[in-house]
Design a protein around this motif. Structure first.
Motif, short mmCIF file in Angstrom:
data_model
loop_
_atom_site.label_atom_id
_atom_site.label_comp_id
_atom_site.label_asym_id
_atom_site.label_seq_id
_atom_site.Cartn_x
_atom_site.Cartn_y
_atom_site.Cartn_z
N ALA A 205 0.83 -1.21 0.00
CA ALA A 205 0.00 0.00 0.00
C ALA A 205 0.86 1.25 0.00
CB ALA A 205 -0.91 0.01 1.22
N ARG A 206 0.32 2.32 -0.60
CA ARG A 206 1.02 3.61 -0.61
C ARG A 206 1.17 4.15 0.81
NH1 ARG A 206 -2.07 8.97 -1.93
NH2 ARG A 206 -2.38 8.81 0.30
N GLY A 207 0.13 4.03 1.61
CA GLY A 207 0.13 4.58 2.96
C GLY A 207 -0.87 5.72 3.06
N ALA A 208 -1.07 6.20 4.27
CA ALA A 208 -2.14 7.15 4.57
C ALA A 208 -2.01 8.48 3.85
CB ALA A 208 -2.22 7.37 6.07
N THR A 209 -0.81 8.97 3.68
CA THR A 209 -0.65 10.29 3.09
C THR A 209 0.39 10.26 1.98
OG1 THR A 209 1.05 10.89 4.67
CG2 THR A 209 -1.21 11.52 5.22
N GLY A 210 0.39 11.29 1.21
CA GLY A 210 1.39 11.53 0.20
C GLY A 210 1.52 13.04 0.08
N ALA A 211 2.40 13.50 -0.77
CA ALA A 211 2.54 14.95 -0.96
C ALA A 211 3.22 15.24 -2.27
CB ALA A 211 3.35 15.56 0.19
N VAL A 212 2.91 16.39 -2.81
CA VAL A 212 3.68 16.97 -3.91
C VAL A 212 4.60 17.98 -3.24
CG1 VAL A 212 3.60 18.31 -6.04
CG2 VAL A 212 1.82 16.61 -5.56
N VAL A 213 5.90 17.83 -3.46
CA VAL A 213 6.89 18.64 -2.74
C VAL A 213 7.79 19.34 -3.75
CG1 VAL A 213 8.69 18.62 -0.97
CG2 VAL A 213 6.84 16.92 -0.89
N GLY A 214 8.00 20.63 -3.51
CA GLY A 214 8.95 21.40 -4.30
C GLY A 214 10.27 21.48 -3.55
N PHE A 215 11.36 21.32 -4.28
CA PHE A 215 12.70 21.37 -3.69
C PHE A 215 13.52 22.44 -4.41
CE2 PHE A 215 11.19 17.12 -2.82
CZ PHE A 215 11.58 16.90 -1.50
N GLY A 216 14.31 23.18 -3.64
CA GLY A 216 15.14 24.22 -4.21
C GLY A 216 16.28 23.70 -5.05
N GLN A 217 16.73 22.48 -4.74
CA GLN A 217 17.82 21.90 -5.51
C GLN A 217 17.77 20.38 -5.45
OE1 GLN A 217 21.75 22.58 -3.77
NE2 GLN A 217 20.75 23.49 -1.99
N TYR A 218 18.46 19.78 -6.39
CA TYR A 218 18.59 18.32 -6.38
C TYR A 218 19.94 17.95 -6.97
CZ TYR A 218 17.67 17.82 -11.43
OH TYR A 218 17.74 17.87 -12.79
N GLU A 219 20.35 16.73 -6.66
CA GLU A 219 21.59 16.17 -7.18
C GLU A 219 21.24 14.83 -7.80
OE1 GLU A 219 23.51 15.71 -3.41
OE2 GLU A 219 24.34 17.73 -3.45
N TYR A 220 22.06 14.39 -8.72
CA TYR A 220 21.84 13.06 -9.30
C TYR A 220 23.18 12.40 -9.58
CZ TYR A 220 23.06 14.76 -13.95
OH TYR A 220 23.72 15.29 -15.03
N ALA A 221 23.12 11.08 -9.65
CA ALA A 221 24.29 10.28 -10.02
C ALA A 221 23.80 9.17 -10.94
CB ALA A 221 24.95 9.67 -8.79
N VAL A 222 24.48 9.00 -12.05
CA VAL A 222 24.16 7.92 -12.98
C VAL A 222 25.19 6.81 -12.76
CG1 VAL A 222 23.91 7.26 -15.41
CG2 VAL A 222 23.18 9.54 -14.64
N THR A 223 24.71 5.67 -12.27
CA THR A 223 25.59 4.52 -12.04
C THR A 223 25.36 3.53 -13.19
OG1 THR A 223 24.03 3.13 -10.80
CG2 THR A 223 25.21 4.86 -9.56
N PRO A 224 26.12 2.46 -13.27
CA PRO A 224 25.92 1.51 -14.36
C PRO A 224 24.53 0.86 -14.40
CG PRO A 224 28.07 1.17 -13.37
CD PRO A 224 27.35 2.15 -12.50
N ASP A 225 23.81 0.84 -13.27
CA ASP A 225 22.50 0.18 -13.30
C ASP A 225 21.37 0.98 -12.66
OD1 ASP A 225 23.56 -0.09 -10.77
OD2 ASP A 225 23.06 -2.20 -10.56
N GLN A 226 21.65 2.19 -12.16
CA GLN A 226 20.61 3.02 -11.54
C GLN A 226 20.90 4.49 -11.77
OE1 GLN A 226 21.07 1.72 -7.45
NE2 GLN A 226 19.22 0.51 -7.58
N VAL A 227 19.84 5.29 -11.70
CA VAL A 227 19.97 6.74 -11.67
C VAL A 227 19.43 7.15 -10.31
CG1 VAL A 227 19.40 8.93 -12.76
CG2 VAL A 227 19.64 6.86 -14.15
N LEU A 228 20.28 7.78 -9.51
CA LEU A 228 19.93 8.12 -8.13
C LEU A 228 19.77 9.63 -7.99
CD1 LEU A 228 22.61 5.84 -6.46
CD2 LEU A 228 20.19 5.31 -6.85
N PHE A 229 18.76 10.03 -7.20
CA PHE A 229 18.48 11.45 -6.98
C PHE A 229 18.46 11.72 -5.48
CE2 PHE A 229 16.55 10.28 -10.97
CZ PHE A 229 16.88 11.32 -11.82
N ARG A 230 18.85 12.94 -5.13
CA ARG A 230 18.74 13.42 -3.77
C ARG A 230 18.19 14.84 -3.84
NH1 ARG A 230 23.97 12.09 -0.60
NH2 ARG A 230 24.76 13.80 -1.83
N PHE A 231 17.21 15.13 -2.98
CA PHE A 231 16.51 16.41 -3.03
C PHE A 231 16.74 17.19 -1.74
CE2 PHE A 231 14.49 13.57 -5.94
CZ PHE A 231 14.22 14.36 -7.05
N LEU A 232 16.98 18.51 -1.88
CA LEU A 232 17.32 19.35 -0.75
C LEU A 232 16.48 20.63 -0.76
CD1 LEU A 232 21.13 19.06 -1.44
CD2 LEU A 232 19.88 17.75 0.28
#
Length: 195
Positions: A140-167
Motif C-alpha cells: 500500500a502507498r500509505g495514509a498520506t502523500g505529498a507533492v513537494v517542491g525542492f530548491g535543488q537536487y543532485e543526481y548520479a548515474v551509475t551503471p544500473d541506476q539513476v539516483l536522486f537526492r533532493f534538498l
C-alpha cells in the motif's frame, strides 16, 4: 477521479498513450508496444537527469525549484521537520526523478498508486535491492502523500541506476487523496497559458 477528468499539462498531452489513453511518462520503459507503468527505464531516466528534463513530460525544466511526489514515510518526515522549524534534508537517494510542478500535480492525481491511500502496487521490482526492496506487488502507498517542491537536487548515474537526492523544501502540499490538488493544478495551468 478518472484520469480523463484531470486537466492535462501541455507537455503531458504530447506524450505517447497506452491502449486506454493514459499518457506514458518520459521515464517509463516499453515492452514491445506496451508501456510498463510503475517501472523506470535506466536510459530514459539518465537522459532526463543529464538534460534537466521532467521525468513525466520529458521537456526541459528551467533553473530553480523542481517537484516530486512522495509517499507516506517521506511525507511524514517532511511534515514533522517543517512543523518543528527544521530544514528537511534526506540524504538517502531515491530512484524517482524530478519534474515540473504541473506535471507532478497531474501525476499525483492520475497515477492510481500515488492518488489514493488504499492503492496497491501492481508490480514488484525485478531484482530487489536496498533501493527497490519496498517495491512489492500489493504494498500500500500509505495514509498520506505529498507533492513537494525542492530548491535543488543532485543526481548520479551509475551503471544500473539513476539516483536522486533532493534538498531545501520550498513547497509542501500533503494529501490523503490527490484530488485535493485539483485547484492547484488548474491554477498552475492557468499561469502557464500565453497571455
Amino acid at each position: 477521479m478518472g484520469f480523463d477528468s484531470v486537466p492535462m499539462p501541455g507537455g503531458v498531452a504530447g506524450r505517447p498513450r497506452d491502449g486506454r489513453g493514459y499518457p506514458v511518462p518520459a521515464i517509463t520503459p516499453w515492452e514491445g508496444a506496451e508501456p510498463q507503468f510503475a517501472l523506470t527505464d535506466w536510459g530514459r531516466s539518465a537522459d532526463c537527469a543529464r538534460g534537466r528534463r521532467c521525468s513525466v513530460c520529458g521537456r526541459a525544466m528551467g533553473a530553480g525549484a523542481v517537484w516530486r511526489v512522495v509517499g507516506a514515510a517521506e511525507c511524514a518526515a517532511i511534515g514533522e521537520a517543517l512543523a518543528a522549524g527544521r530544514p528537511y534534508r534526506n540524504m538517502a537517494p531515491t530512484l524517482e526523478g524530478p519534474g515540473h510542478r504541473a506535471c507532478m500535480l497531474y501525476a499525483s492525481m492520475v497515477c492510481p498508486y500515488l492518488a489514493r491511500p488504499n492503492a496497491r502496487r501492481g508490480v514488484s521490482a525485478a531484482a530487489p535491492d536496498e533501493m527497490t526492496d519496498h517495491v512489492v506487488r500489493g504494498a500500500a502507498r500509505g495514509a498520506t502523500g505529498a507533492v513537494v517542491g525542492f530548491g535543488q537536487y543532485e543526481y548520479a548515474v551509475t551503471p544500473d541506476q539513476v539516483l536522486f537526492r533532493f534538498l531545501d523544501v520550498v513547497e509542501f502540499l500533503p494529501h490523503d487523496t490527490a484530488d485535493a490538488h485539483l485547484a492547484e493544478l488548474r491554477a498552475e495551468l492557468a499561469r502557464d497559458q500565453p497571455r
